[in-house]
Scaffold this motif. Structure first.
Motif, PDB file in Angstrom:
ATOM      1  N   GLU A  22      -8.214   9.815   0.660  1.00  0.00           N
ATOM      2  CA  GLU A  22      -7.506   8.596   0.284  1.00  0.00           C
ATOM      3  C   GLU A  22      -7.073   8.633  -1.176  1.00  0.00           C
ATOM      4  O   GLU A  22      -5.981   8.180  -1.517  1.00  0.00           O
ATOM      5  N   ARG A  25      -4.040  10.891  -1.399  1.00  0.00           N
ATOM      6  CA  ARG A  25      -2.879  10.208  -0.819  1.00  0.00           C
ATOM      7  C   ARG A  25      -2.318   9.188  -1.806  1.00  0.00           C
ATOM      8  O   ARG A  25      -1.107   9.148  -2.059  1.00  0.00           O
ATOM      9  N   LEU A  26      -3.192   8.384  -2.399  1.00  0.00           N
ATOM     10  CA  LEU A  26      -2.727   7.375  -3.363  1.00  0.00           C
ATOM     11  C   LEU A  26      -2.156   8.011  -4.625  1.00  0.00           C
ATOM     12  O   LEU A  26      -1.154   7.538  -5.162  1.00  0.00           O
ATOM     13  N   ALA A  28      -0.613  10.804  -4.797  1.00  0.00           N
ATOM     14  CA  ALA A  28       0.718  11.310  -4.434  1.00  0.00           C
ATOM     15  C   ALA A  28       1.727  10.172  -4.321  1.00  0.00           C
ATOM     16  O   ALA A  28       2.886  10.323  -4.705  1.00  0.00           O
ATOM     17  N   GLU A  29       1.295   9.025  -3.803  1.00  0.00           N
ATOM     18  CA  GLU A  29       2.211   7.897  -3.593  1.00  0.00           C
ATOM     19  C   GLU A  29       2.535   7.144  -4.874  1.00  0.00           C
ATOM     20  O   GLU A  29       3.680   6.744  -5.088  1.00  0.00           O
ATOM     21  N   GLN A  30       1.524   6.910  -5.723  1.00  0.00           N
ATOM     22  CA  GLN A  30       1.766   6.035  -6.868  1.00  0.00           C
ATOM     23  C   GLN A  30       1.394   6.639  -8.212  1.00  0.00           C
ATOM     24  O   GLN A  30       1.526   5.986  -9.235  1.00  0.00           O
ATOM     25  N   THR A  35      -3.333   4.723 -10.155  1.00  0.00           N
ATOM     26  CA  THR A  35      -4.268   4.515  -9.045  1.00  0.00           C
ATOM     27  C   THR A  35      -5.642   4.193  -9.610  1.00  0.00           C
ATOM     28  O   THR A  35      -6.142   4.919 -10.469  1.00  0.00           O
ATOM     29  N   GLN A  39      -8.640   0.699  -5.740  1.00  0.00           N
ATOM     30  CA  GLN A  39      -7.648   0.962  -4.697  1.00  0.00           C
ATOM     31  C   GLN A  39      -8.121   2.074  -3.760  1.00  0.00           C
ATOM     32  O   GLN A  39      -7.917   1.994  -2.541  1.00  0.00           O
TER      33      GLN A  39
END
Length: 195
Positions: A22, A25-26, A28-30, A35, A39
């Motif tokens: 997780e 993933r976070l 990479a996304e934000q 992060t 979160q």
């Protein structure tokens, strides 16, 4: 003969993997800096106290091999007539298999972050001394030498530096070429590492 980990150990390993998955993933996304631990905990459906039982800091979710389950014991001592370069090569390839062979994609994502996020890269360099000591211990056990012997420590320091730079190159080039090929080239370039 190895025994299967108990239920508690398997649950802990599953939670560690989920937190790391997780987090990556976070990131990479934000982005890493945007992060928060909270979160990551929300995404993994755990409390912050659970997160910090596995990873003392946010950096450790990327770099935290010290908090992963311990690697398998080092391979048994090599034949006494085996050339030191073969001992070095076998030890390095065993370490690669332990660290990367089990989950290449996760390791690649982690290394990309280290390559691109300055605080992670700085923290990685701070961990180099411990890496040299671990490598010296593995080399010494395989070769039947003292881990504090000068030539063992110098070889361990050279391998640690080569390992770091090779892994960063590999991450910067999207996991290509094959790591075994890269390390074979690196060891050939280094020439006569001795124990």
């Amino acid at each position: 003969m190895t025994t299967r980990p108990g239920l508690r150990e398997r649950k802990k390993a599953k939670t560690r993997r989920l937190l790391r998955q997780e987090a990556l993933r976070l990131f990479a996304e934000q982005g890493y800096d945007h992060t928060t631990v909270e979160q990551i905990c929300d995404a993994a459906e755990v409390s912050p106290s659970t997160f910090f039982r596995y990873f003392p800091t946010k950096e450790d979710v990327v770099l935290g091999d010290d908090h992963d389950p311990p690697p398998p014991p080092p391979a048994t001592r090599r034949d006494p007539w085996e050339p030191p370069t073969d001992v070095v090569r076998a030890t390095l390839f065993d370490l690669l298999e332990q660290r990367i062979g089990q989950d290449r994609d996760t390791m690649l994502a982690r290394l990309r972050l280290v390559s691109r996020v300055q605080p992670l890269r700085a923290r990685m360099w701070q961990q180099q001394e411990a890496g040299v000591a671990r490598t010296a211990t593995l080399l010494a056990e395989r070769a039947g030498r003292d881990a504090n012997a000068y030539d063992v420590r110098v070889t361990a320091a050279a391998l640690t530096a080569v390992t770091t730079e090779t892994l960063m190159y590999w991450a910067d080039h999207n996991g290509e070429p094959d790591l075994t090929d890269l390390f074979t080239r690196a060891l050939t370039h280094l020439g006569g590492l001795t124990l």
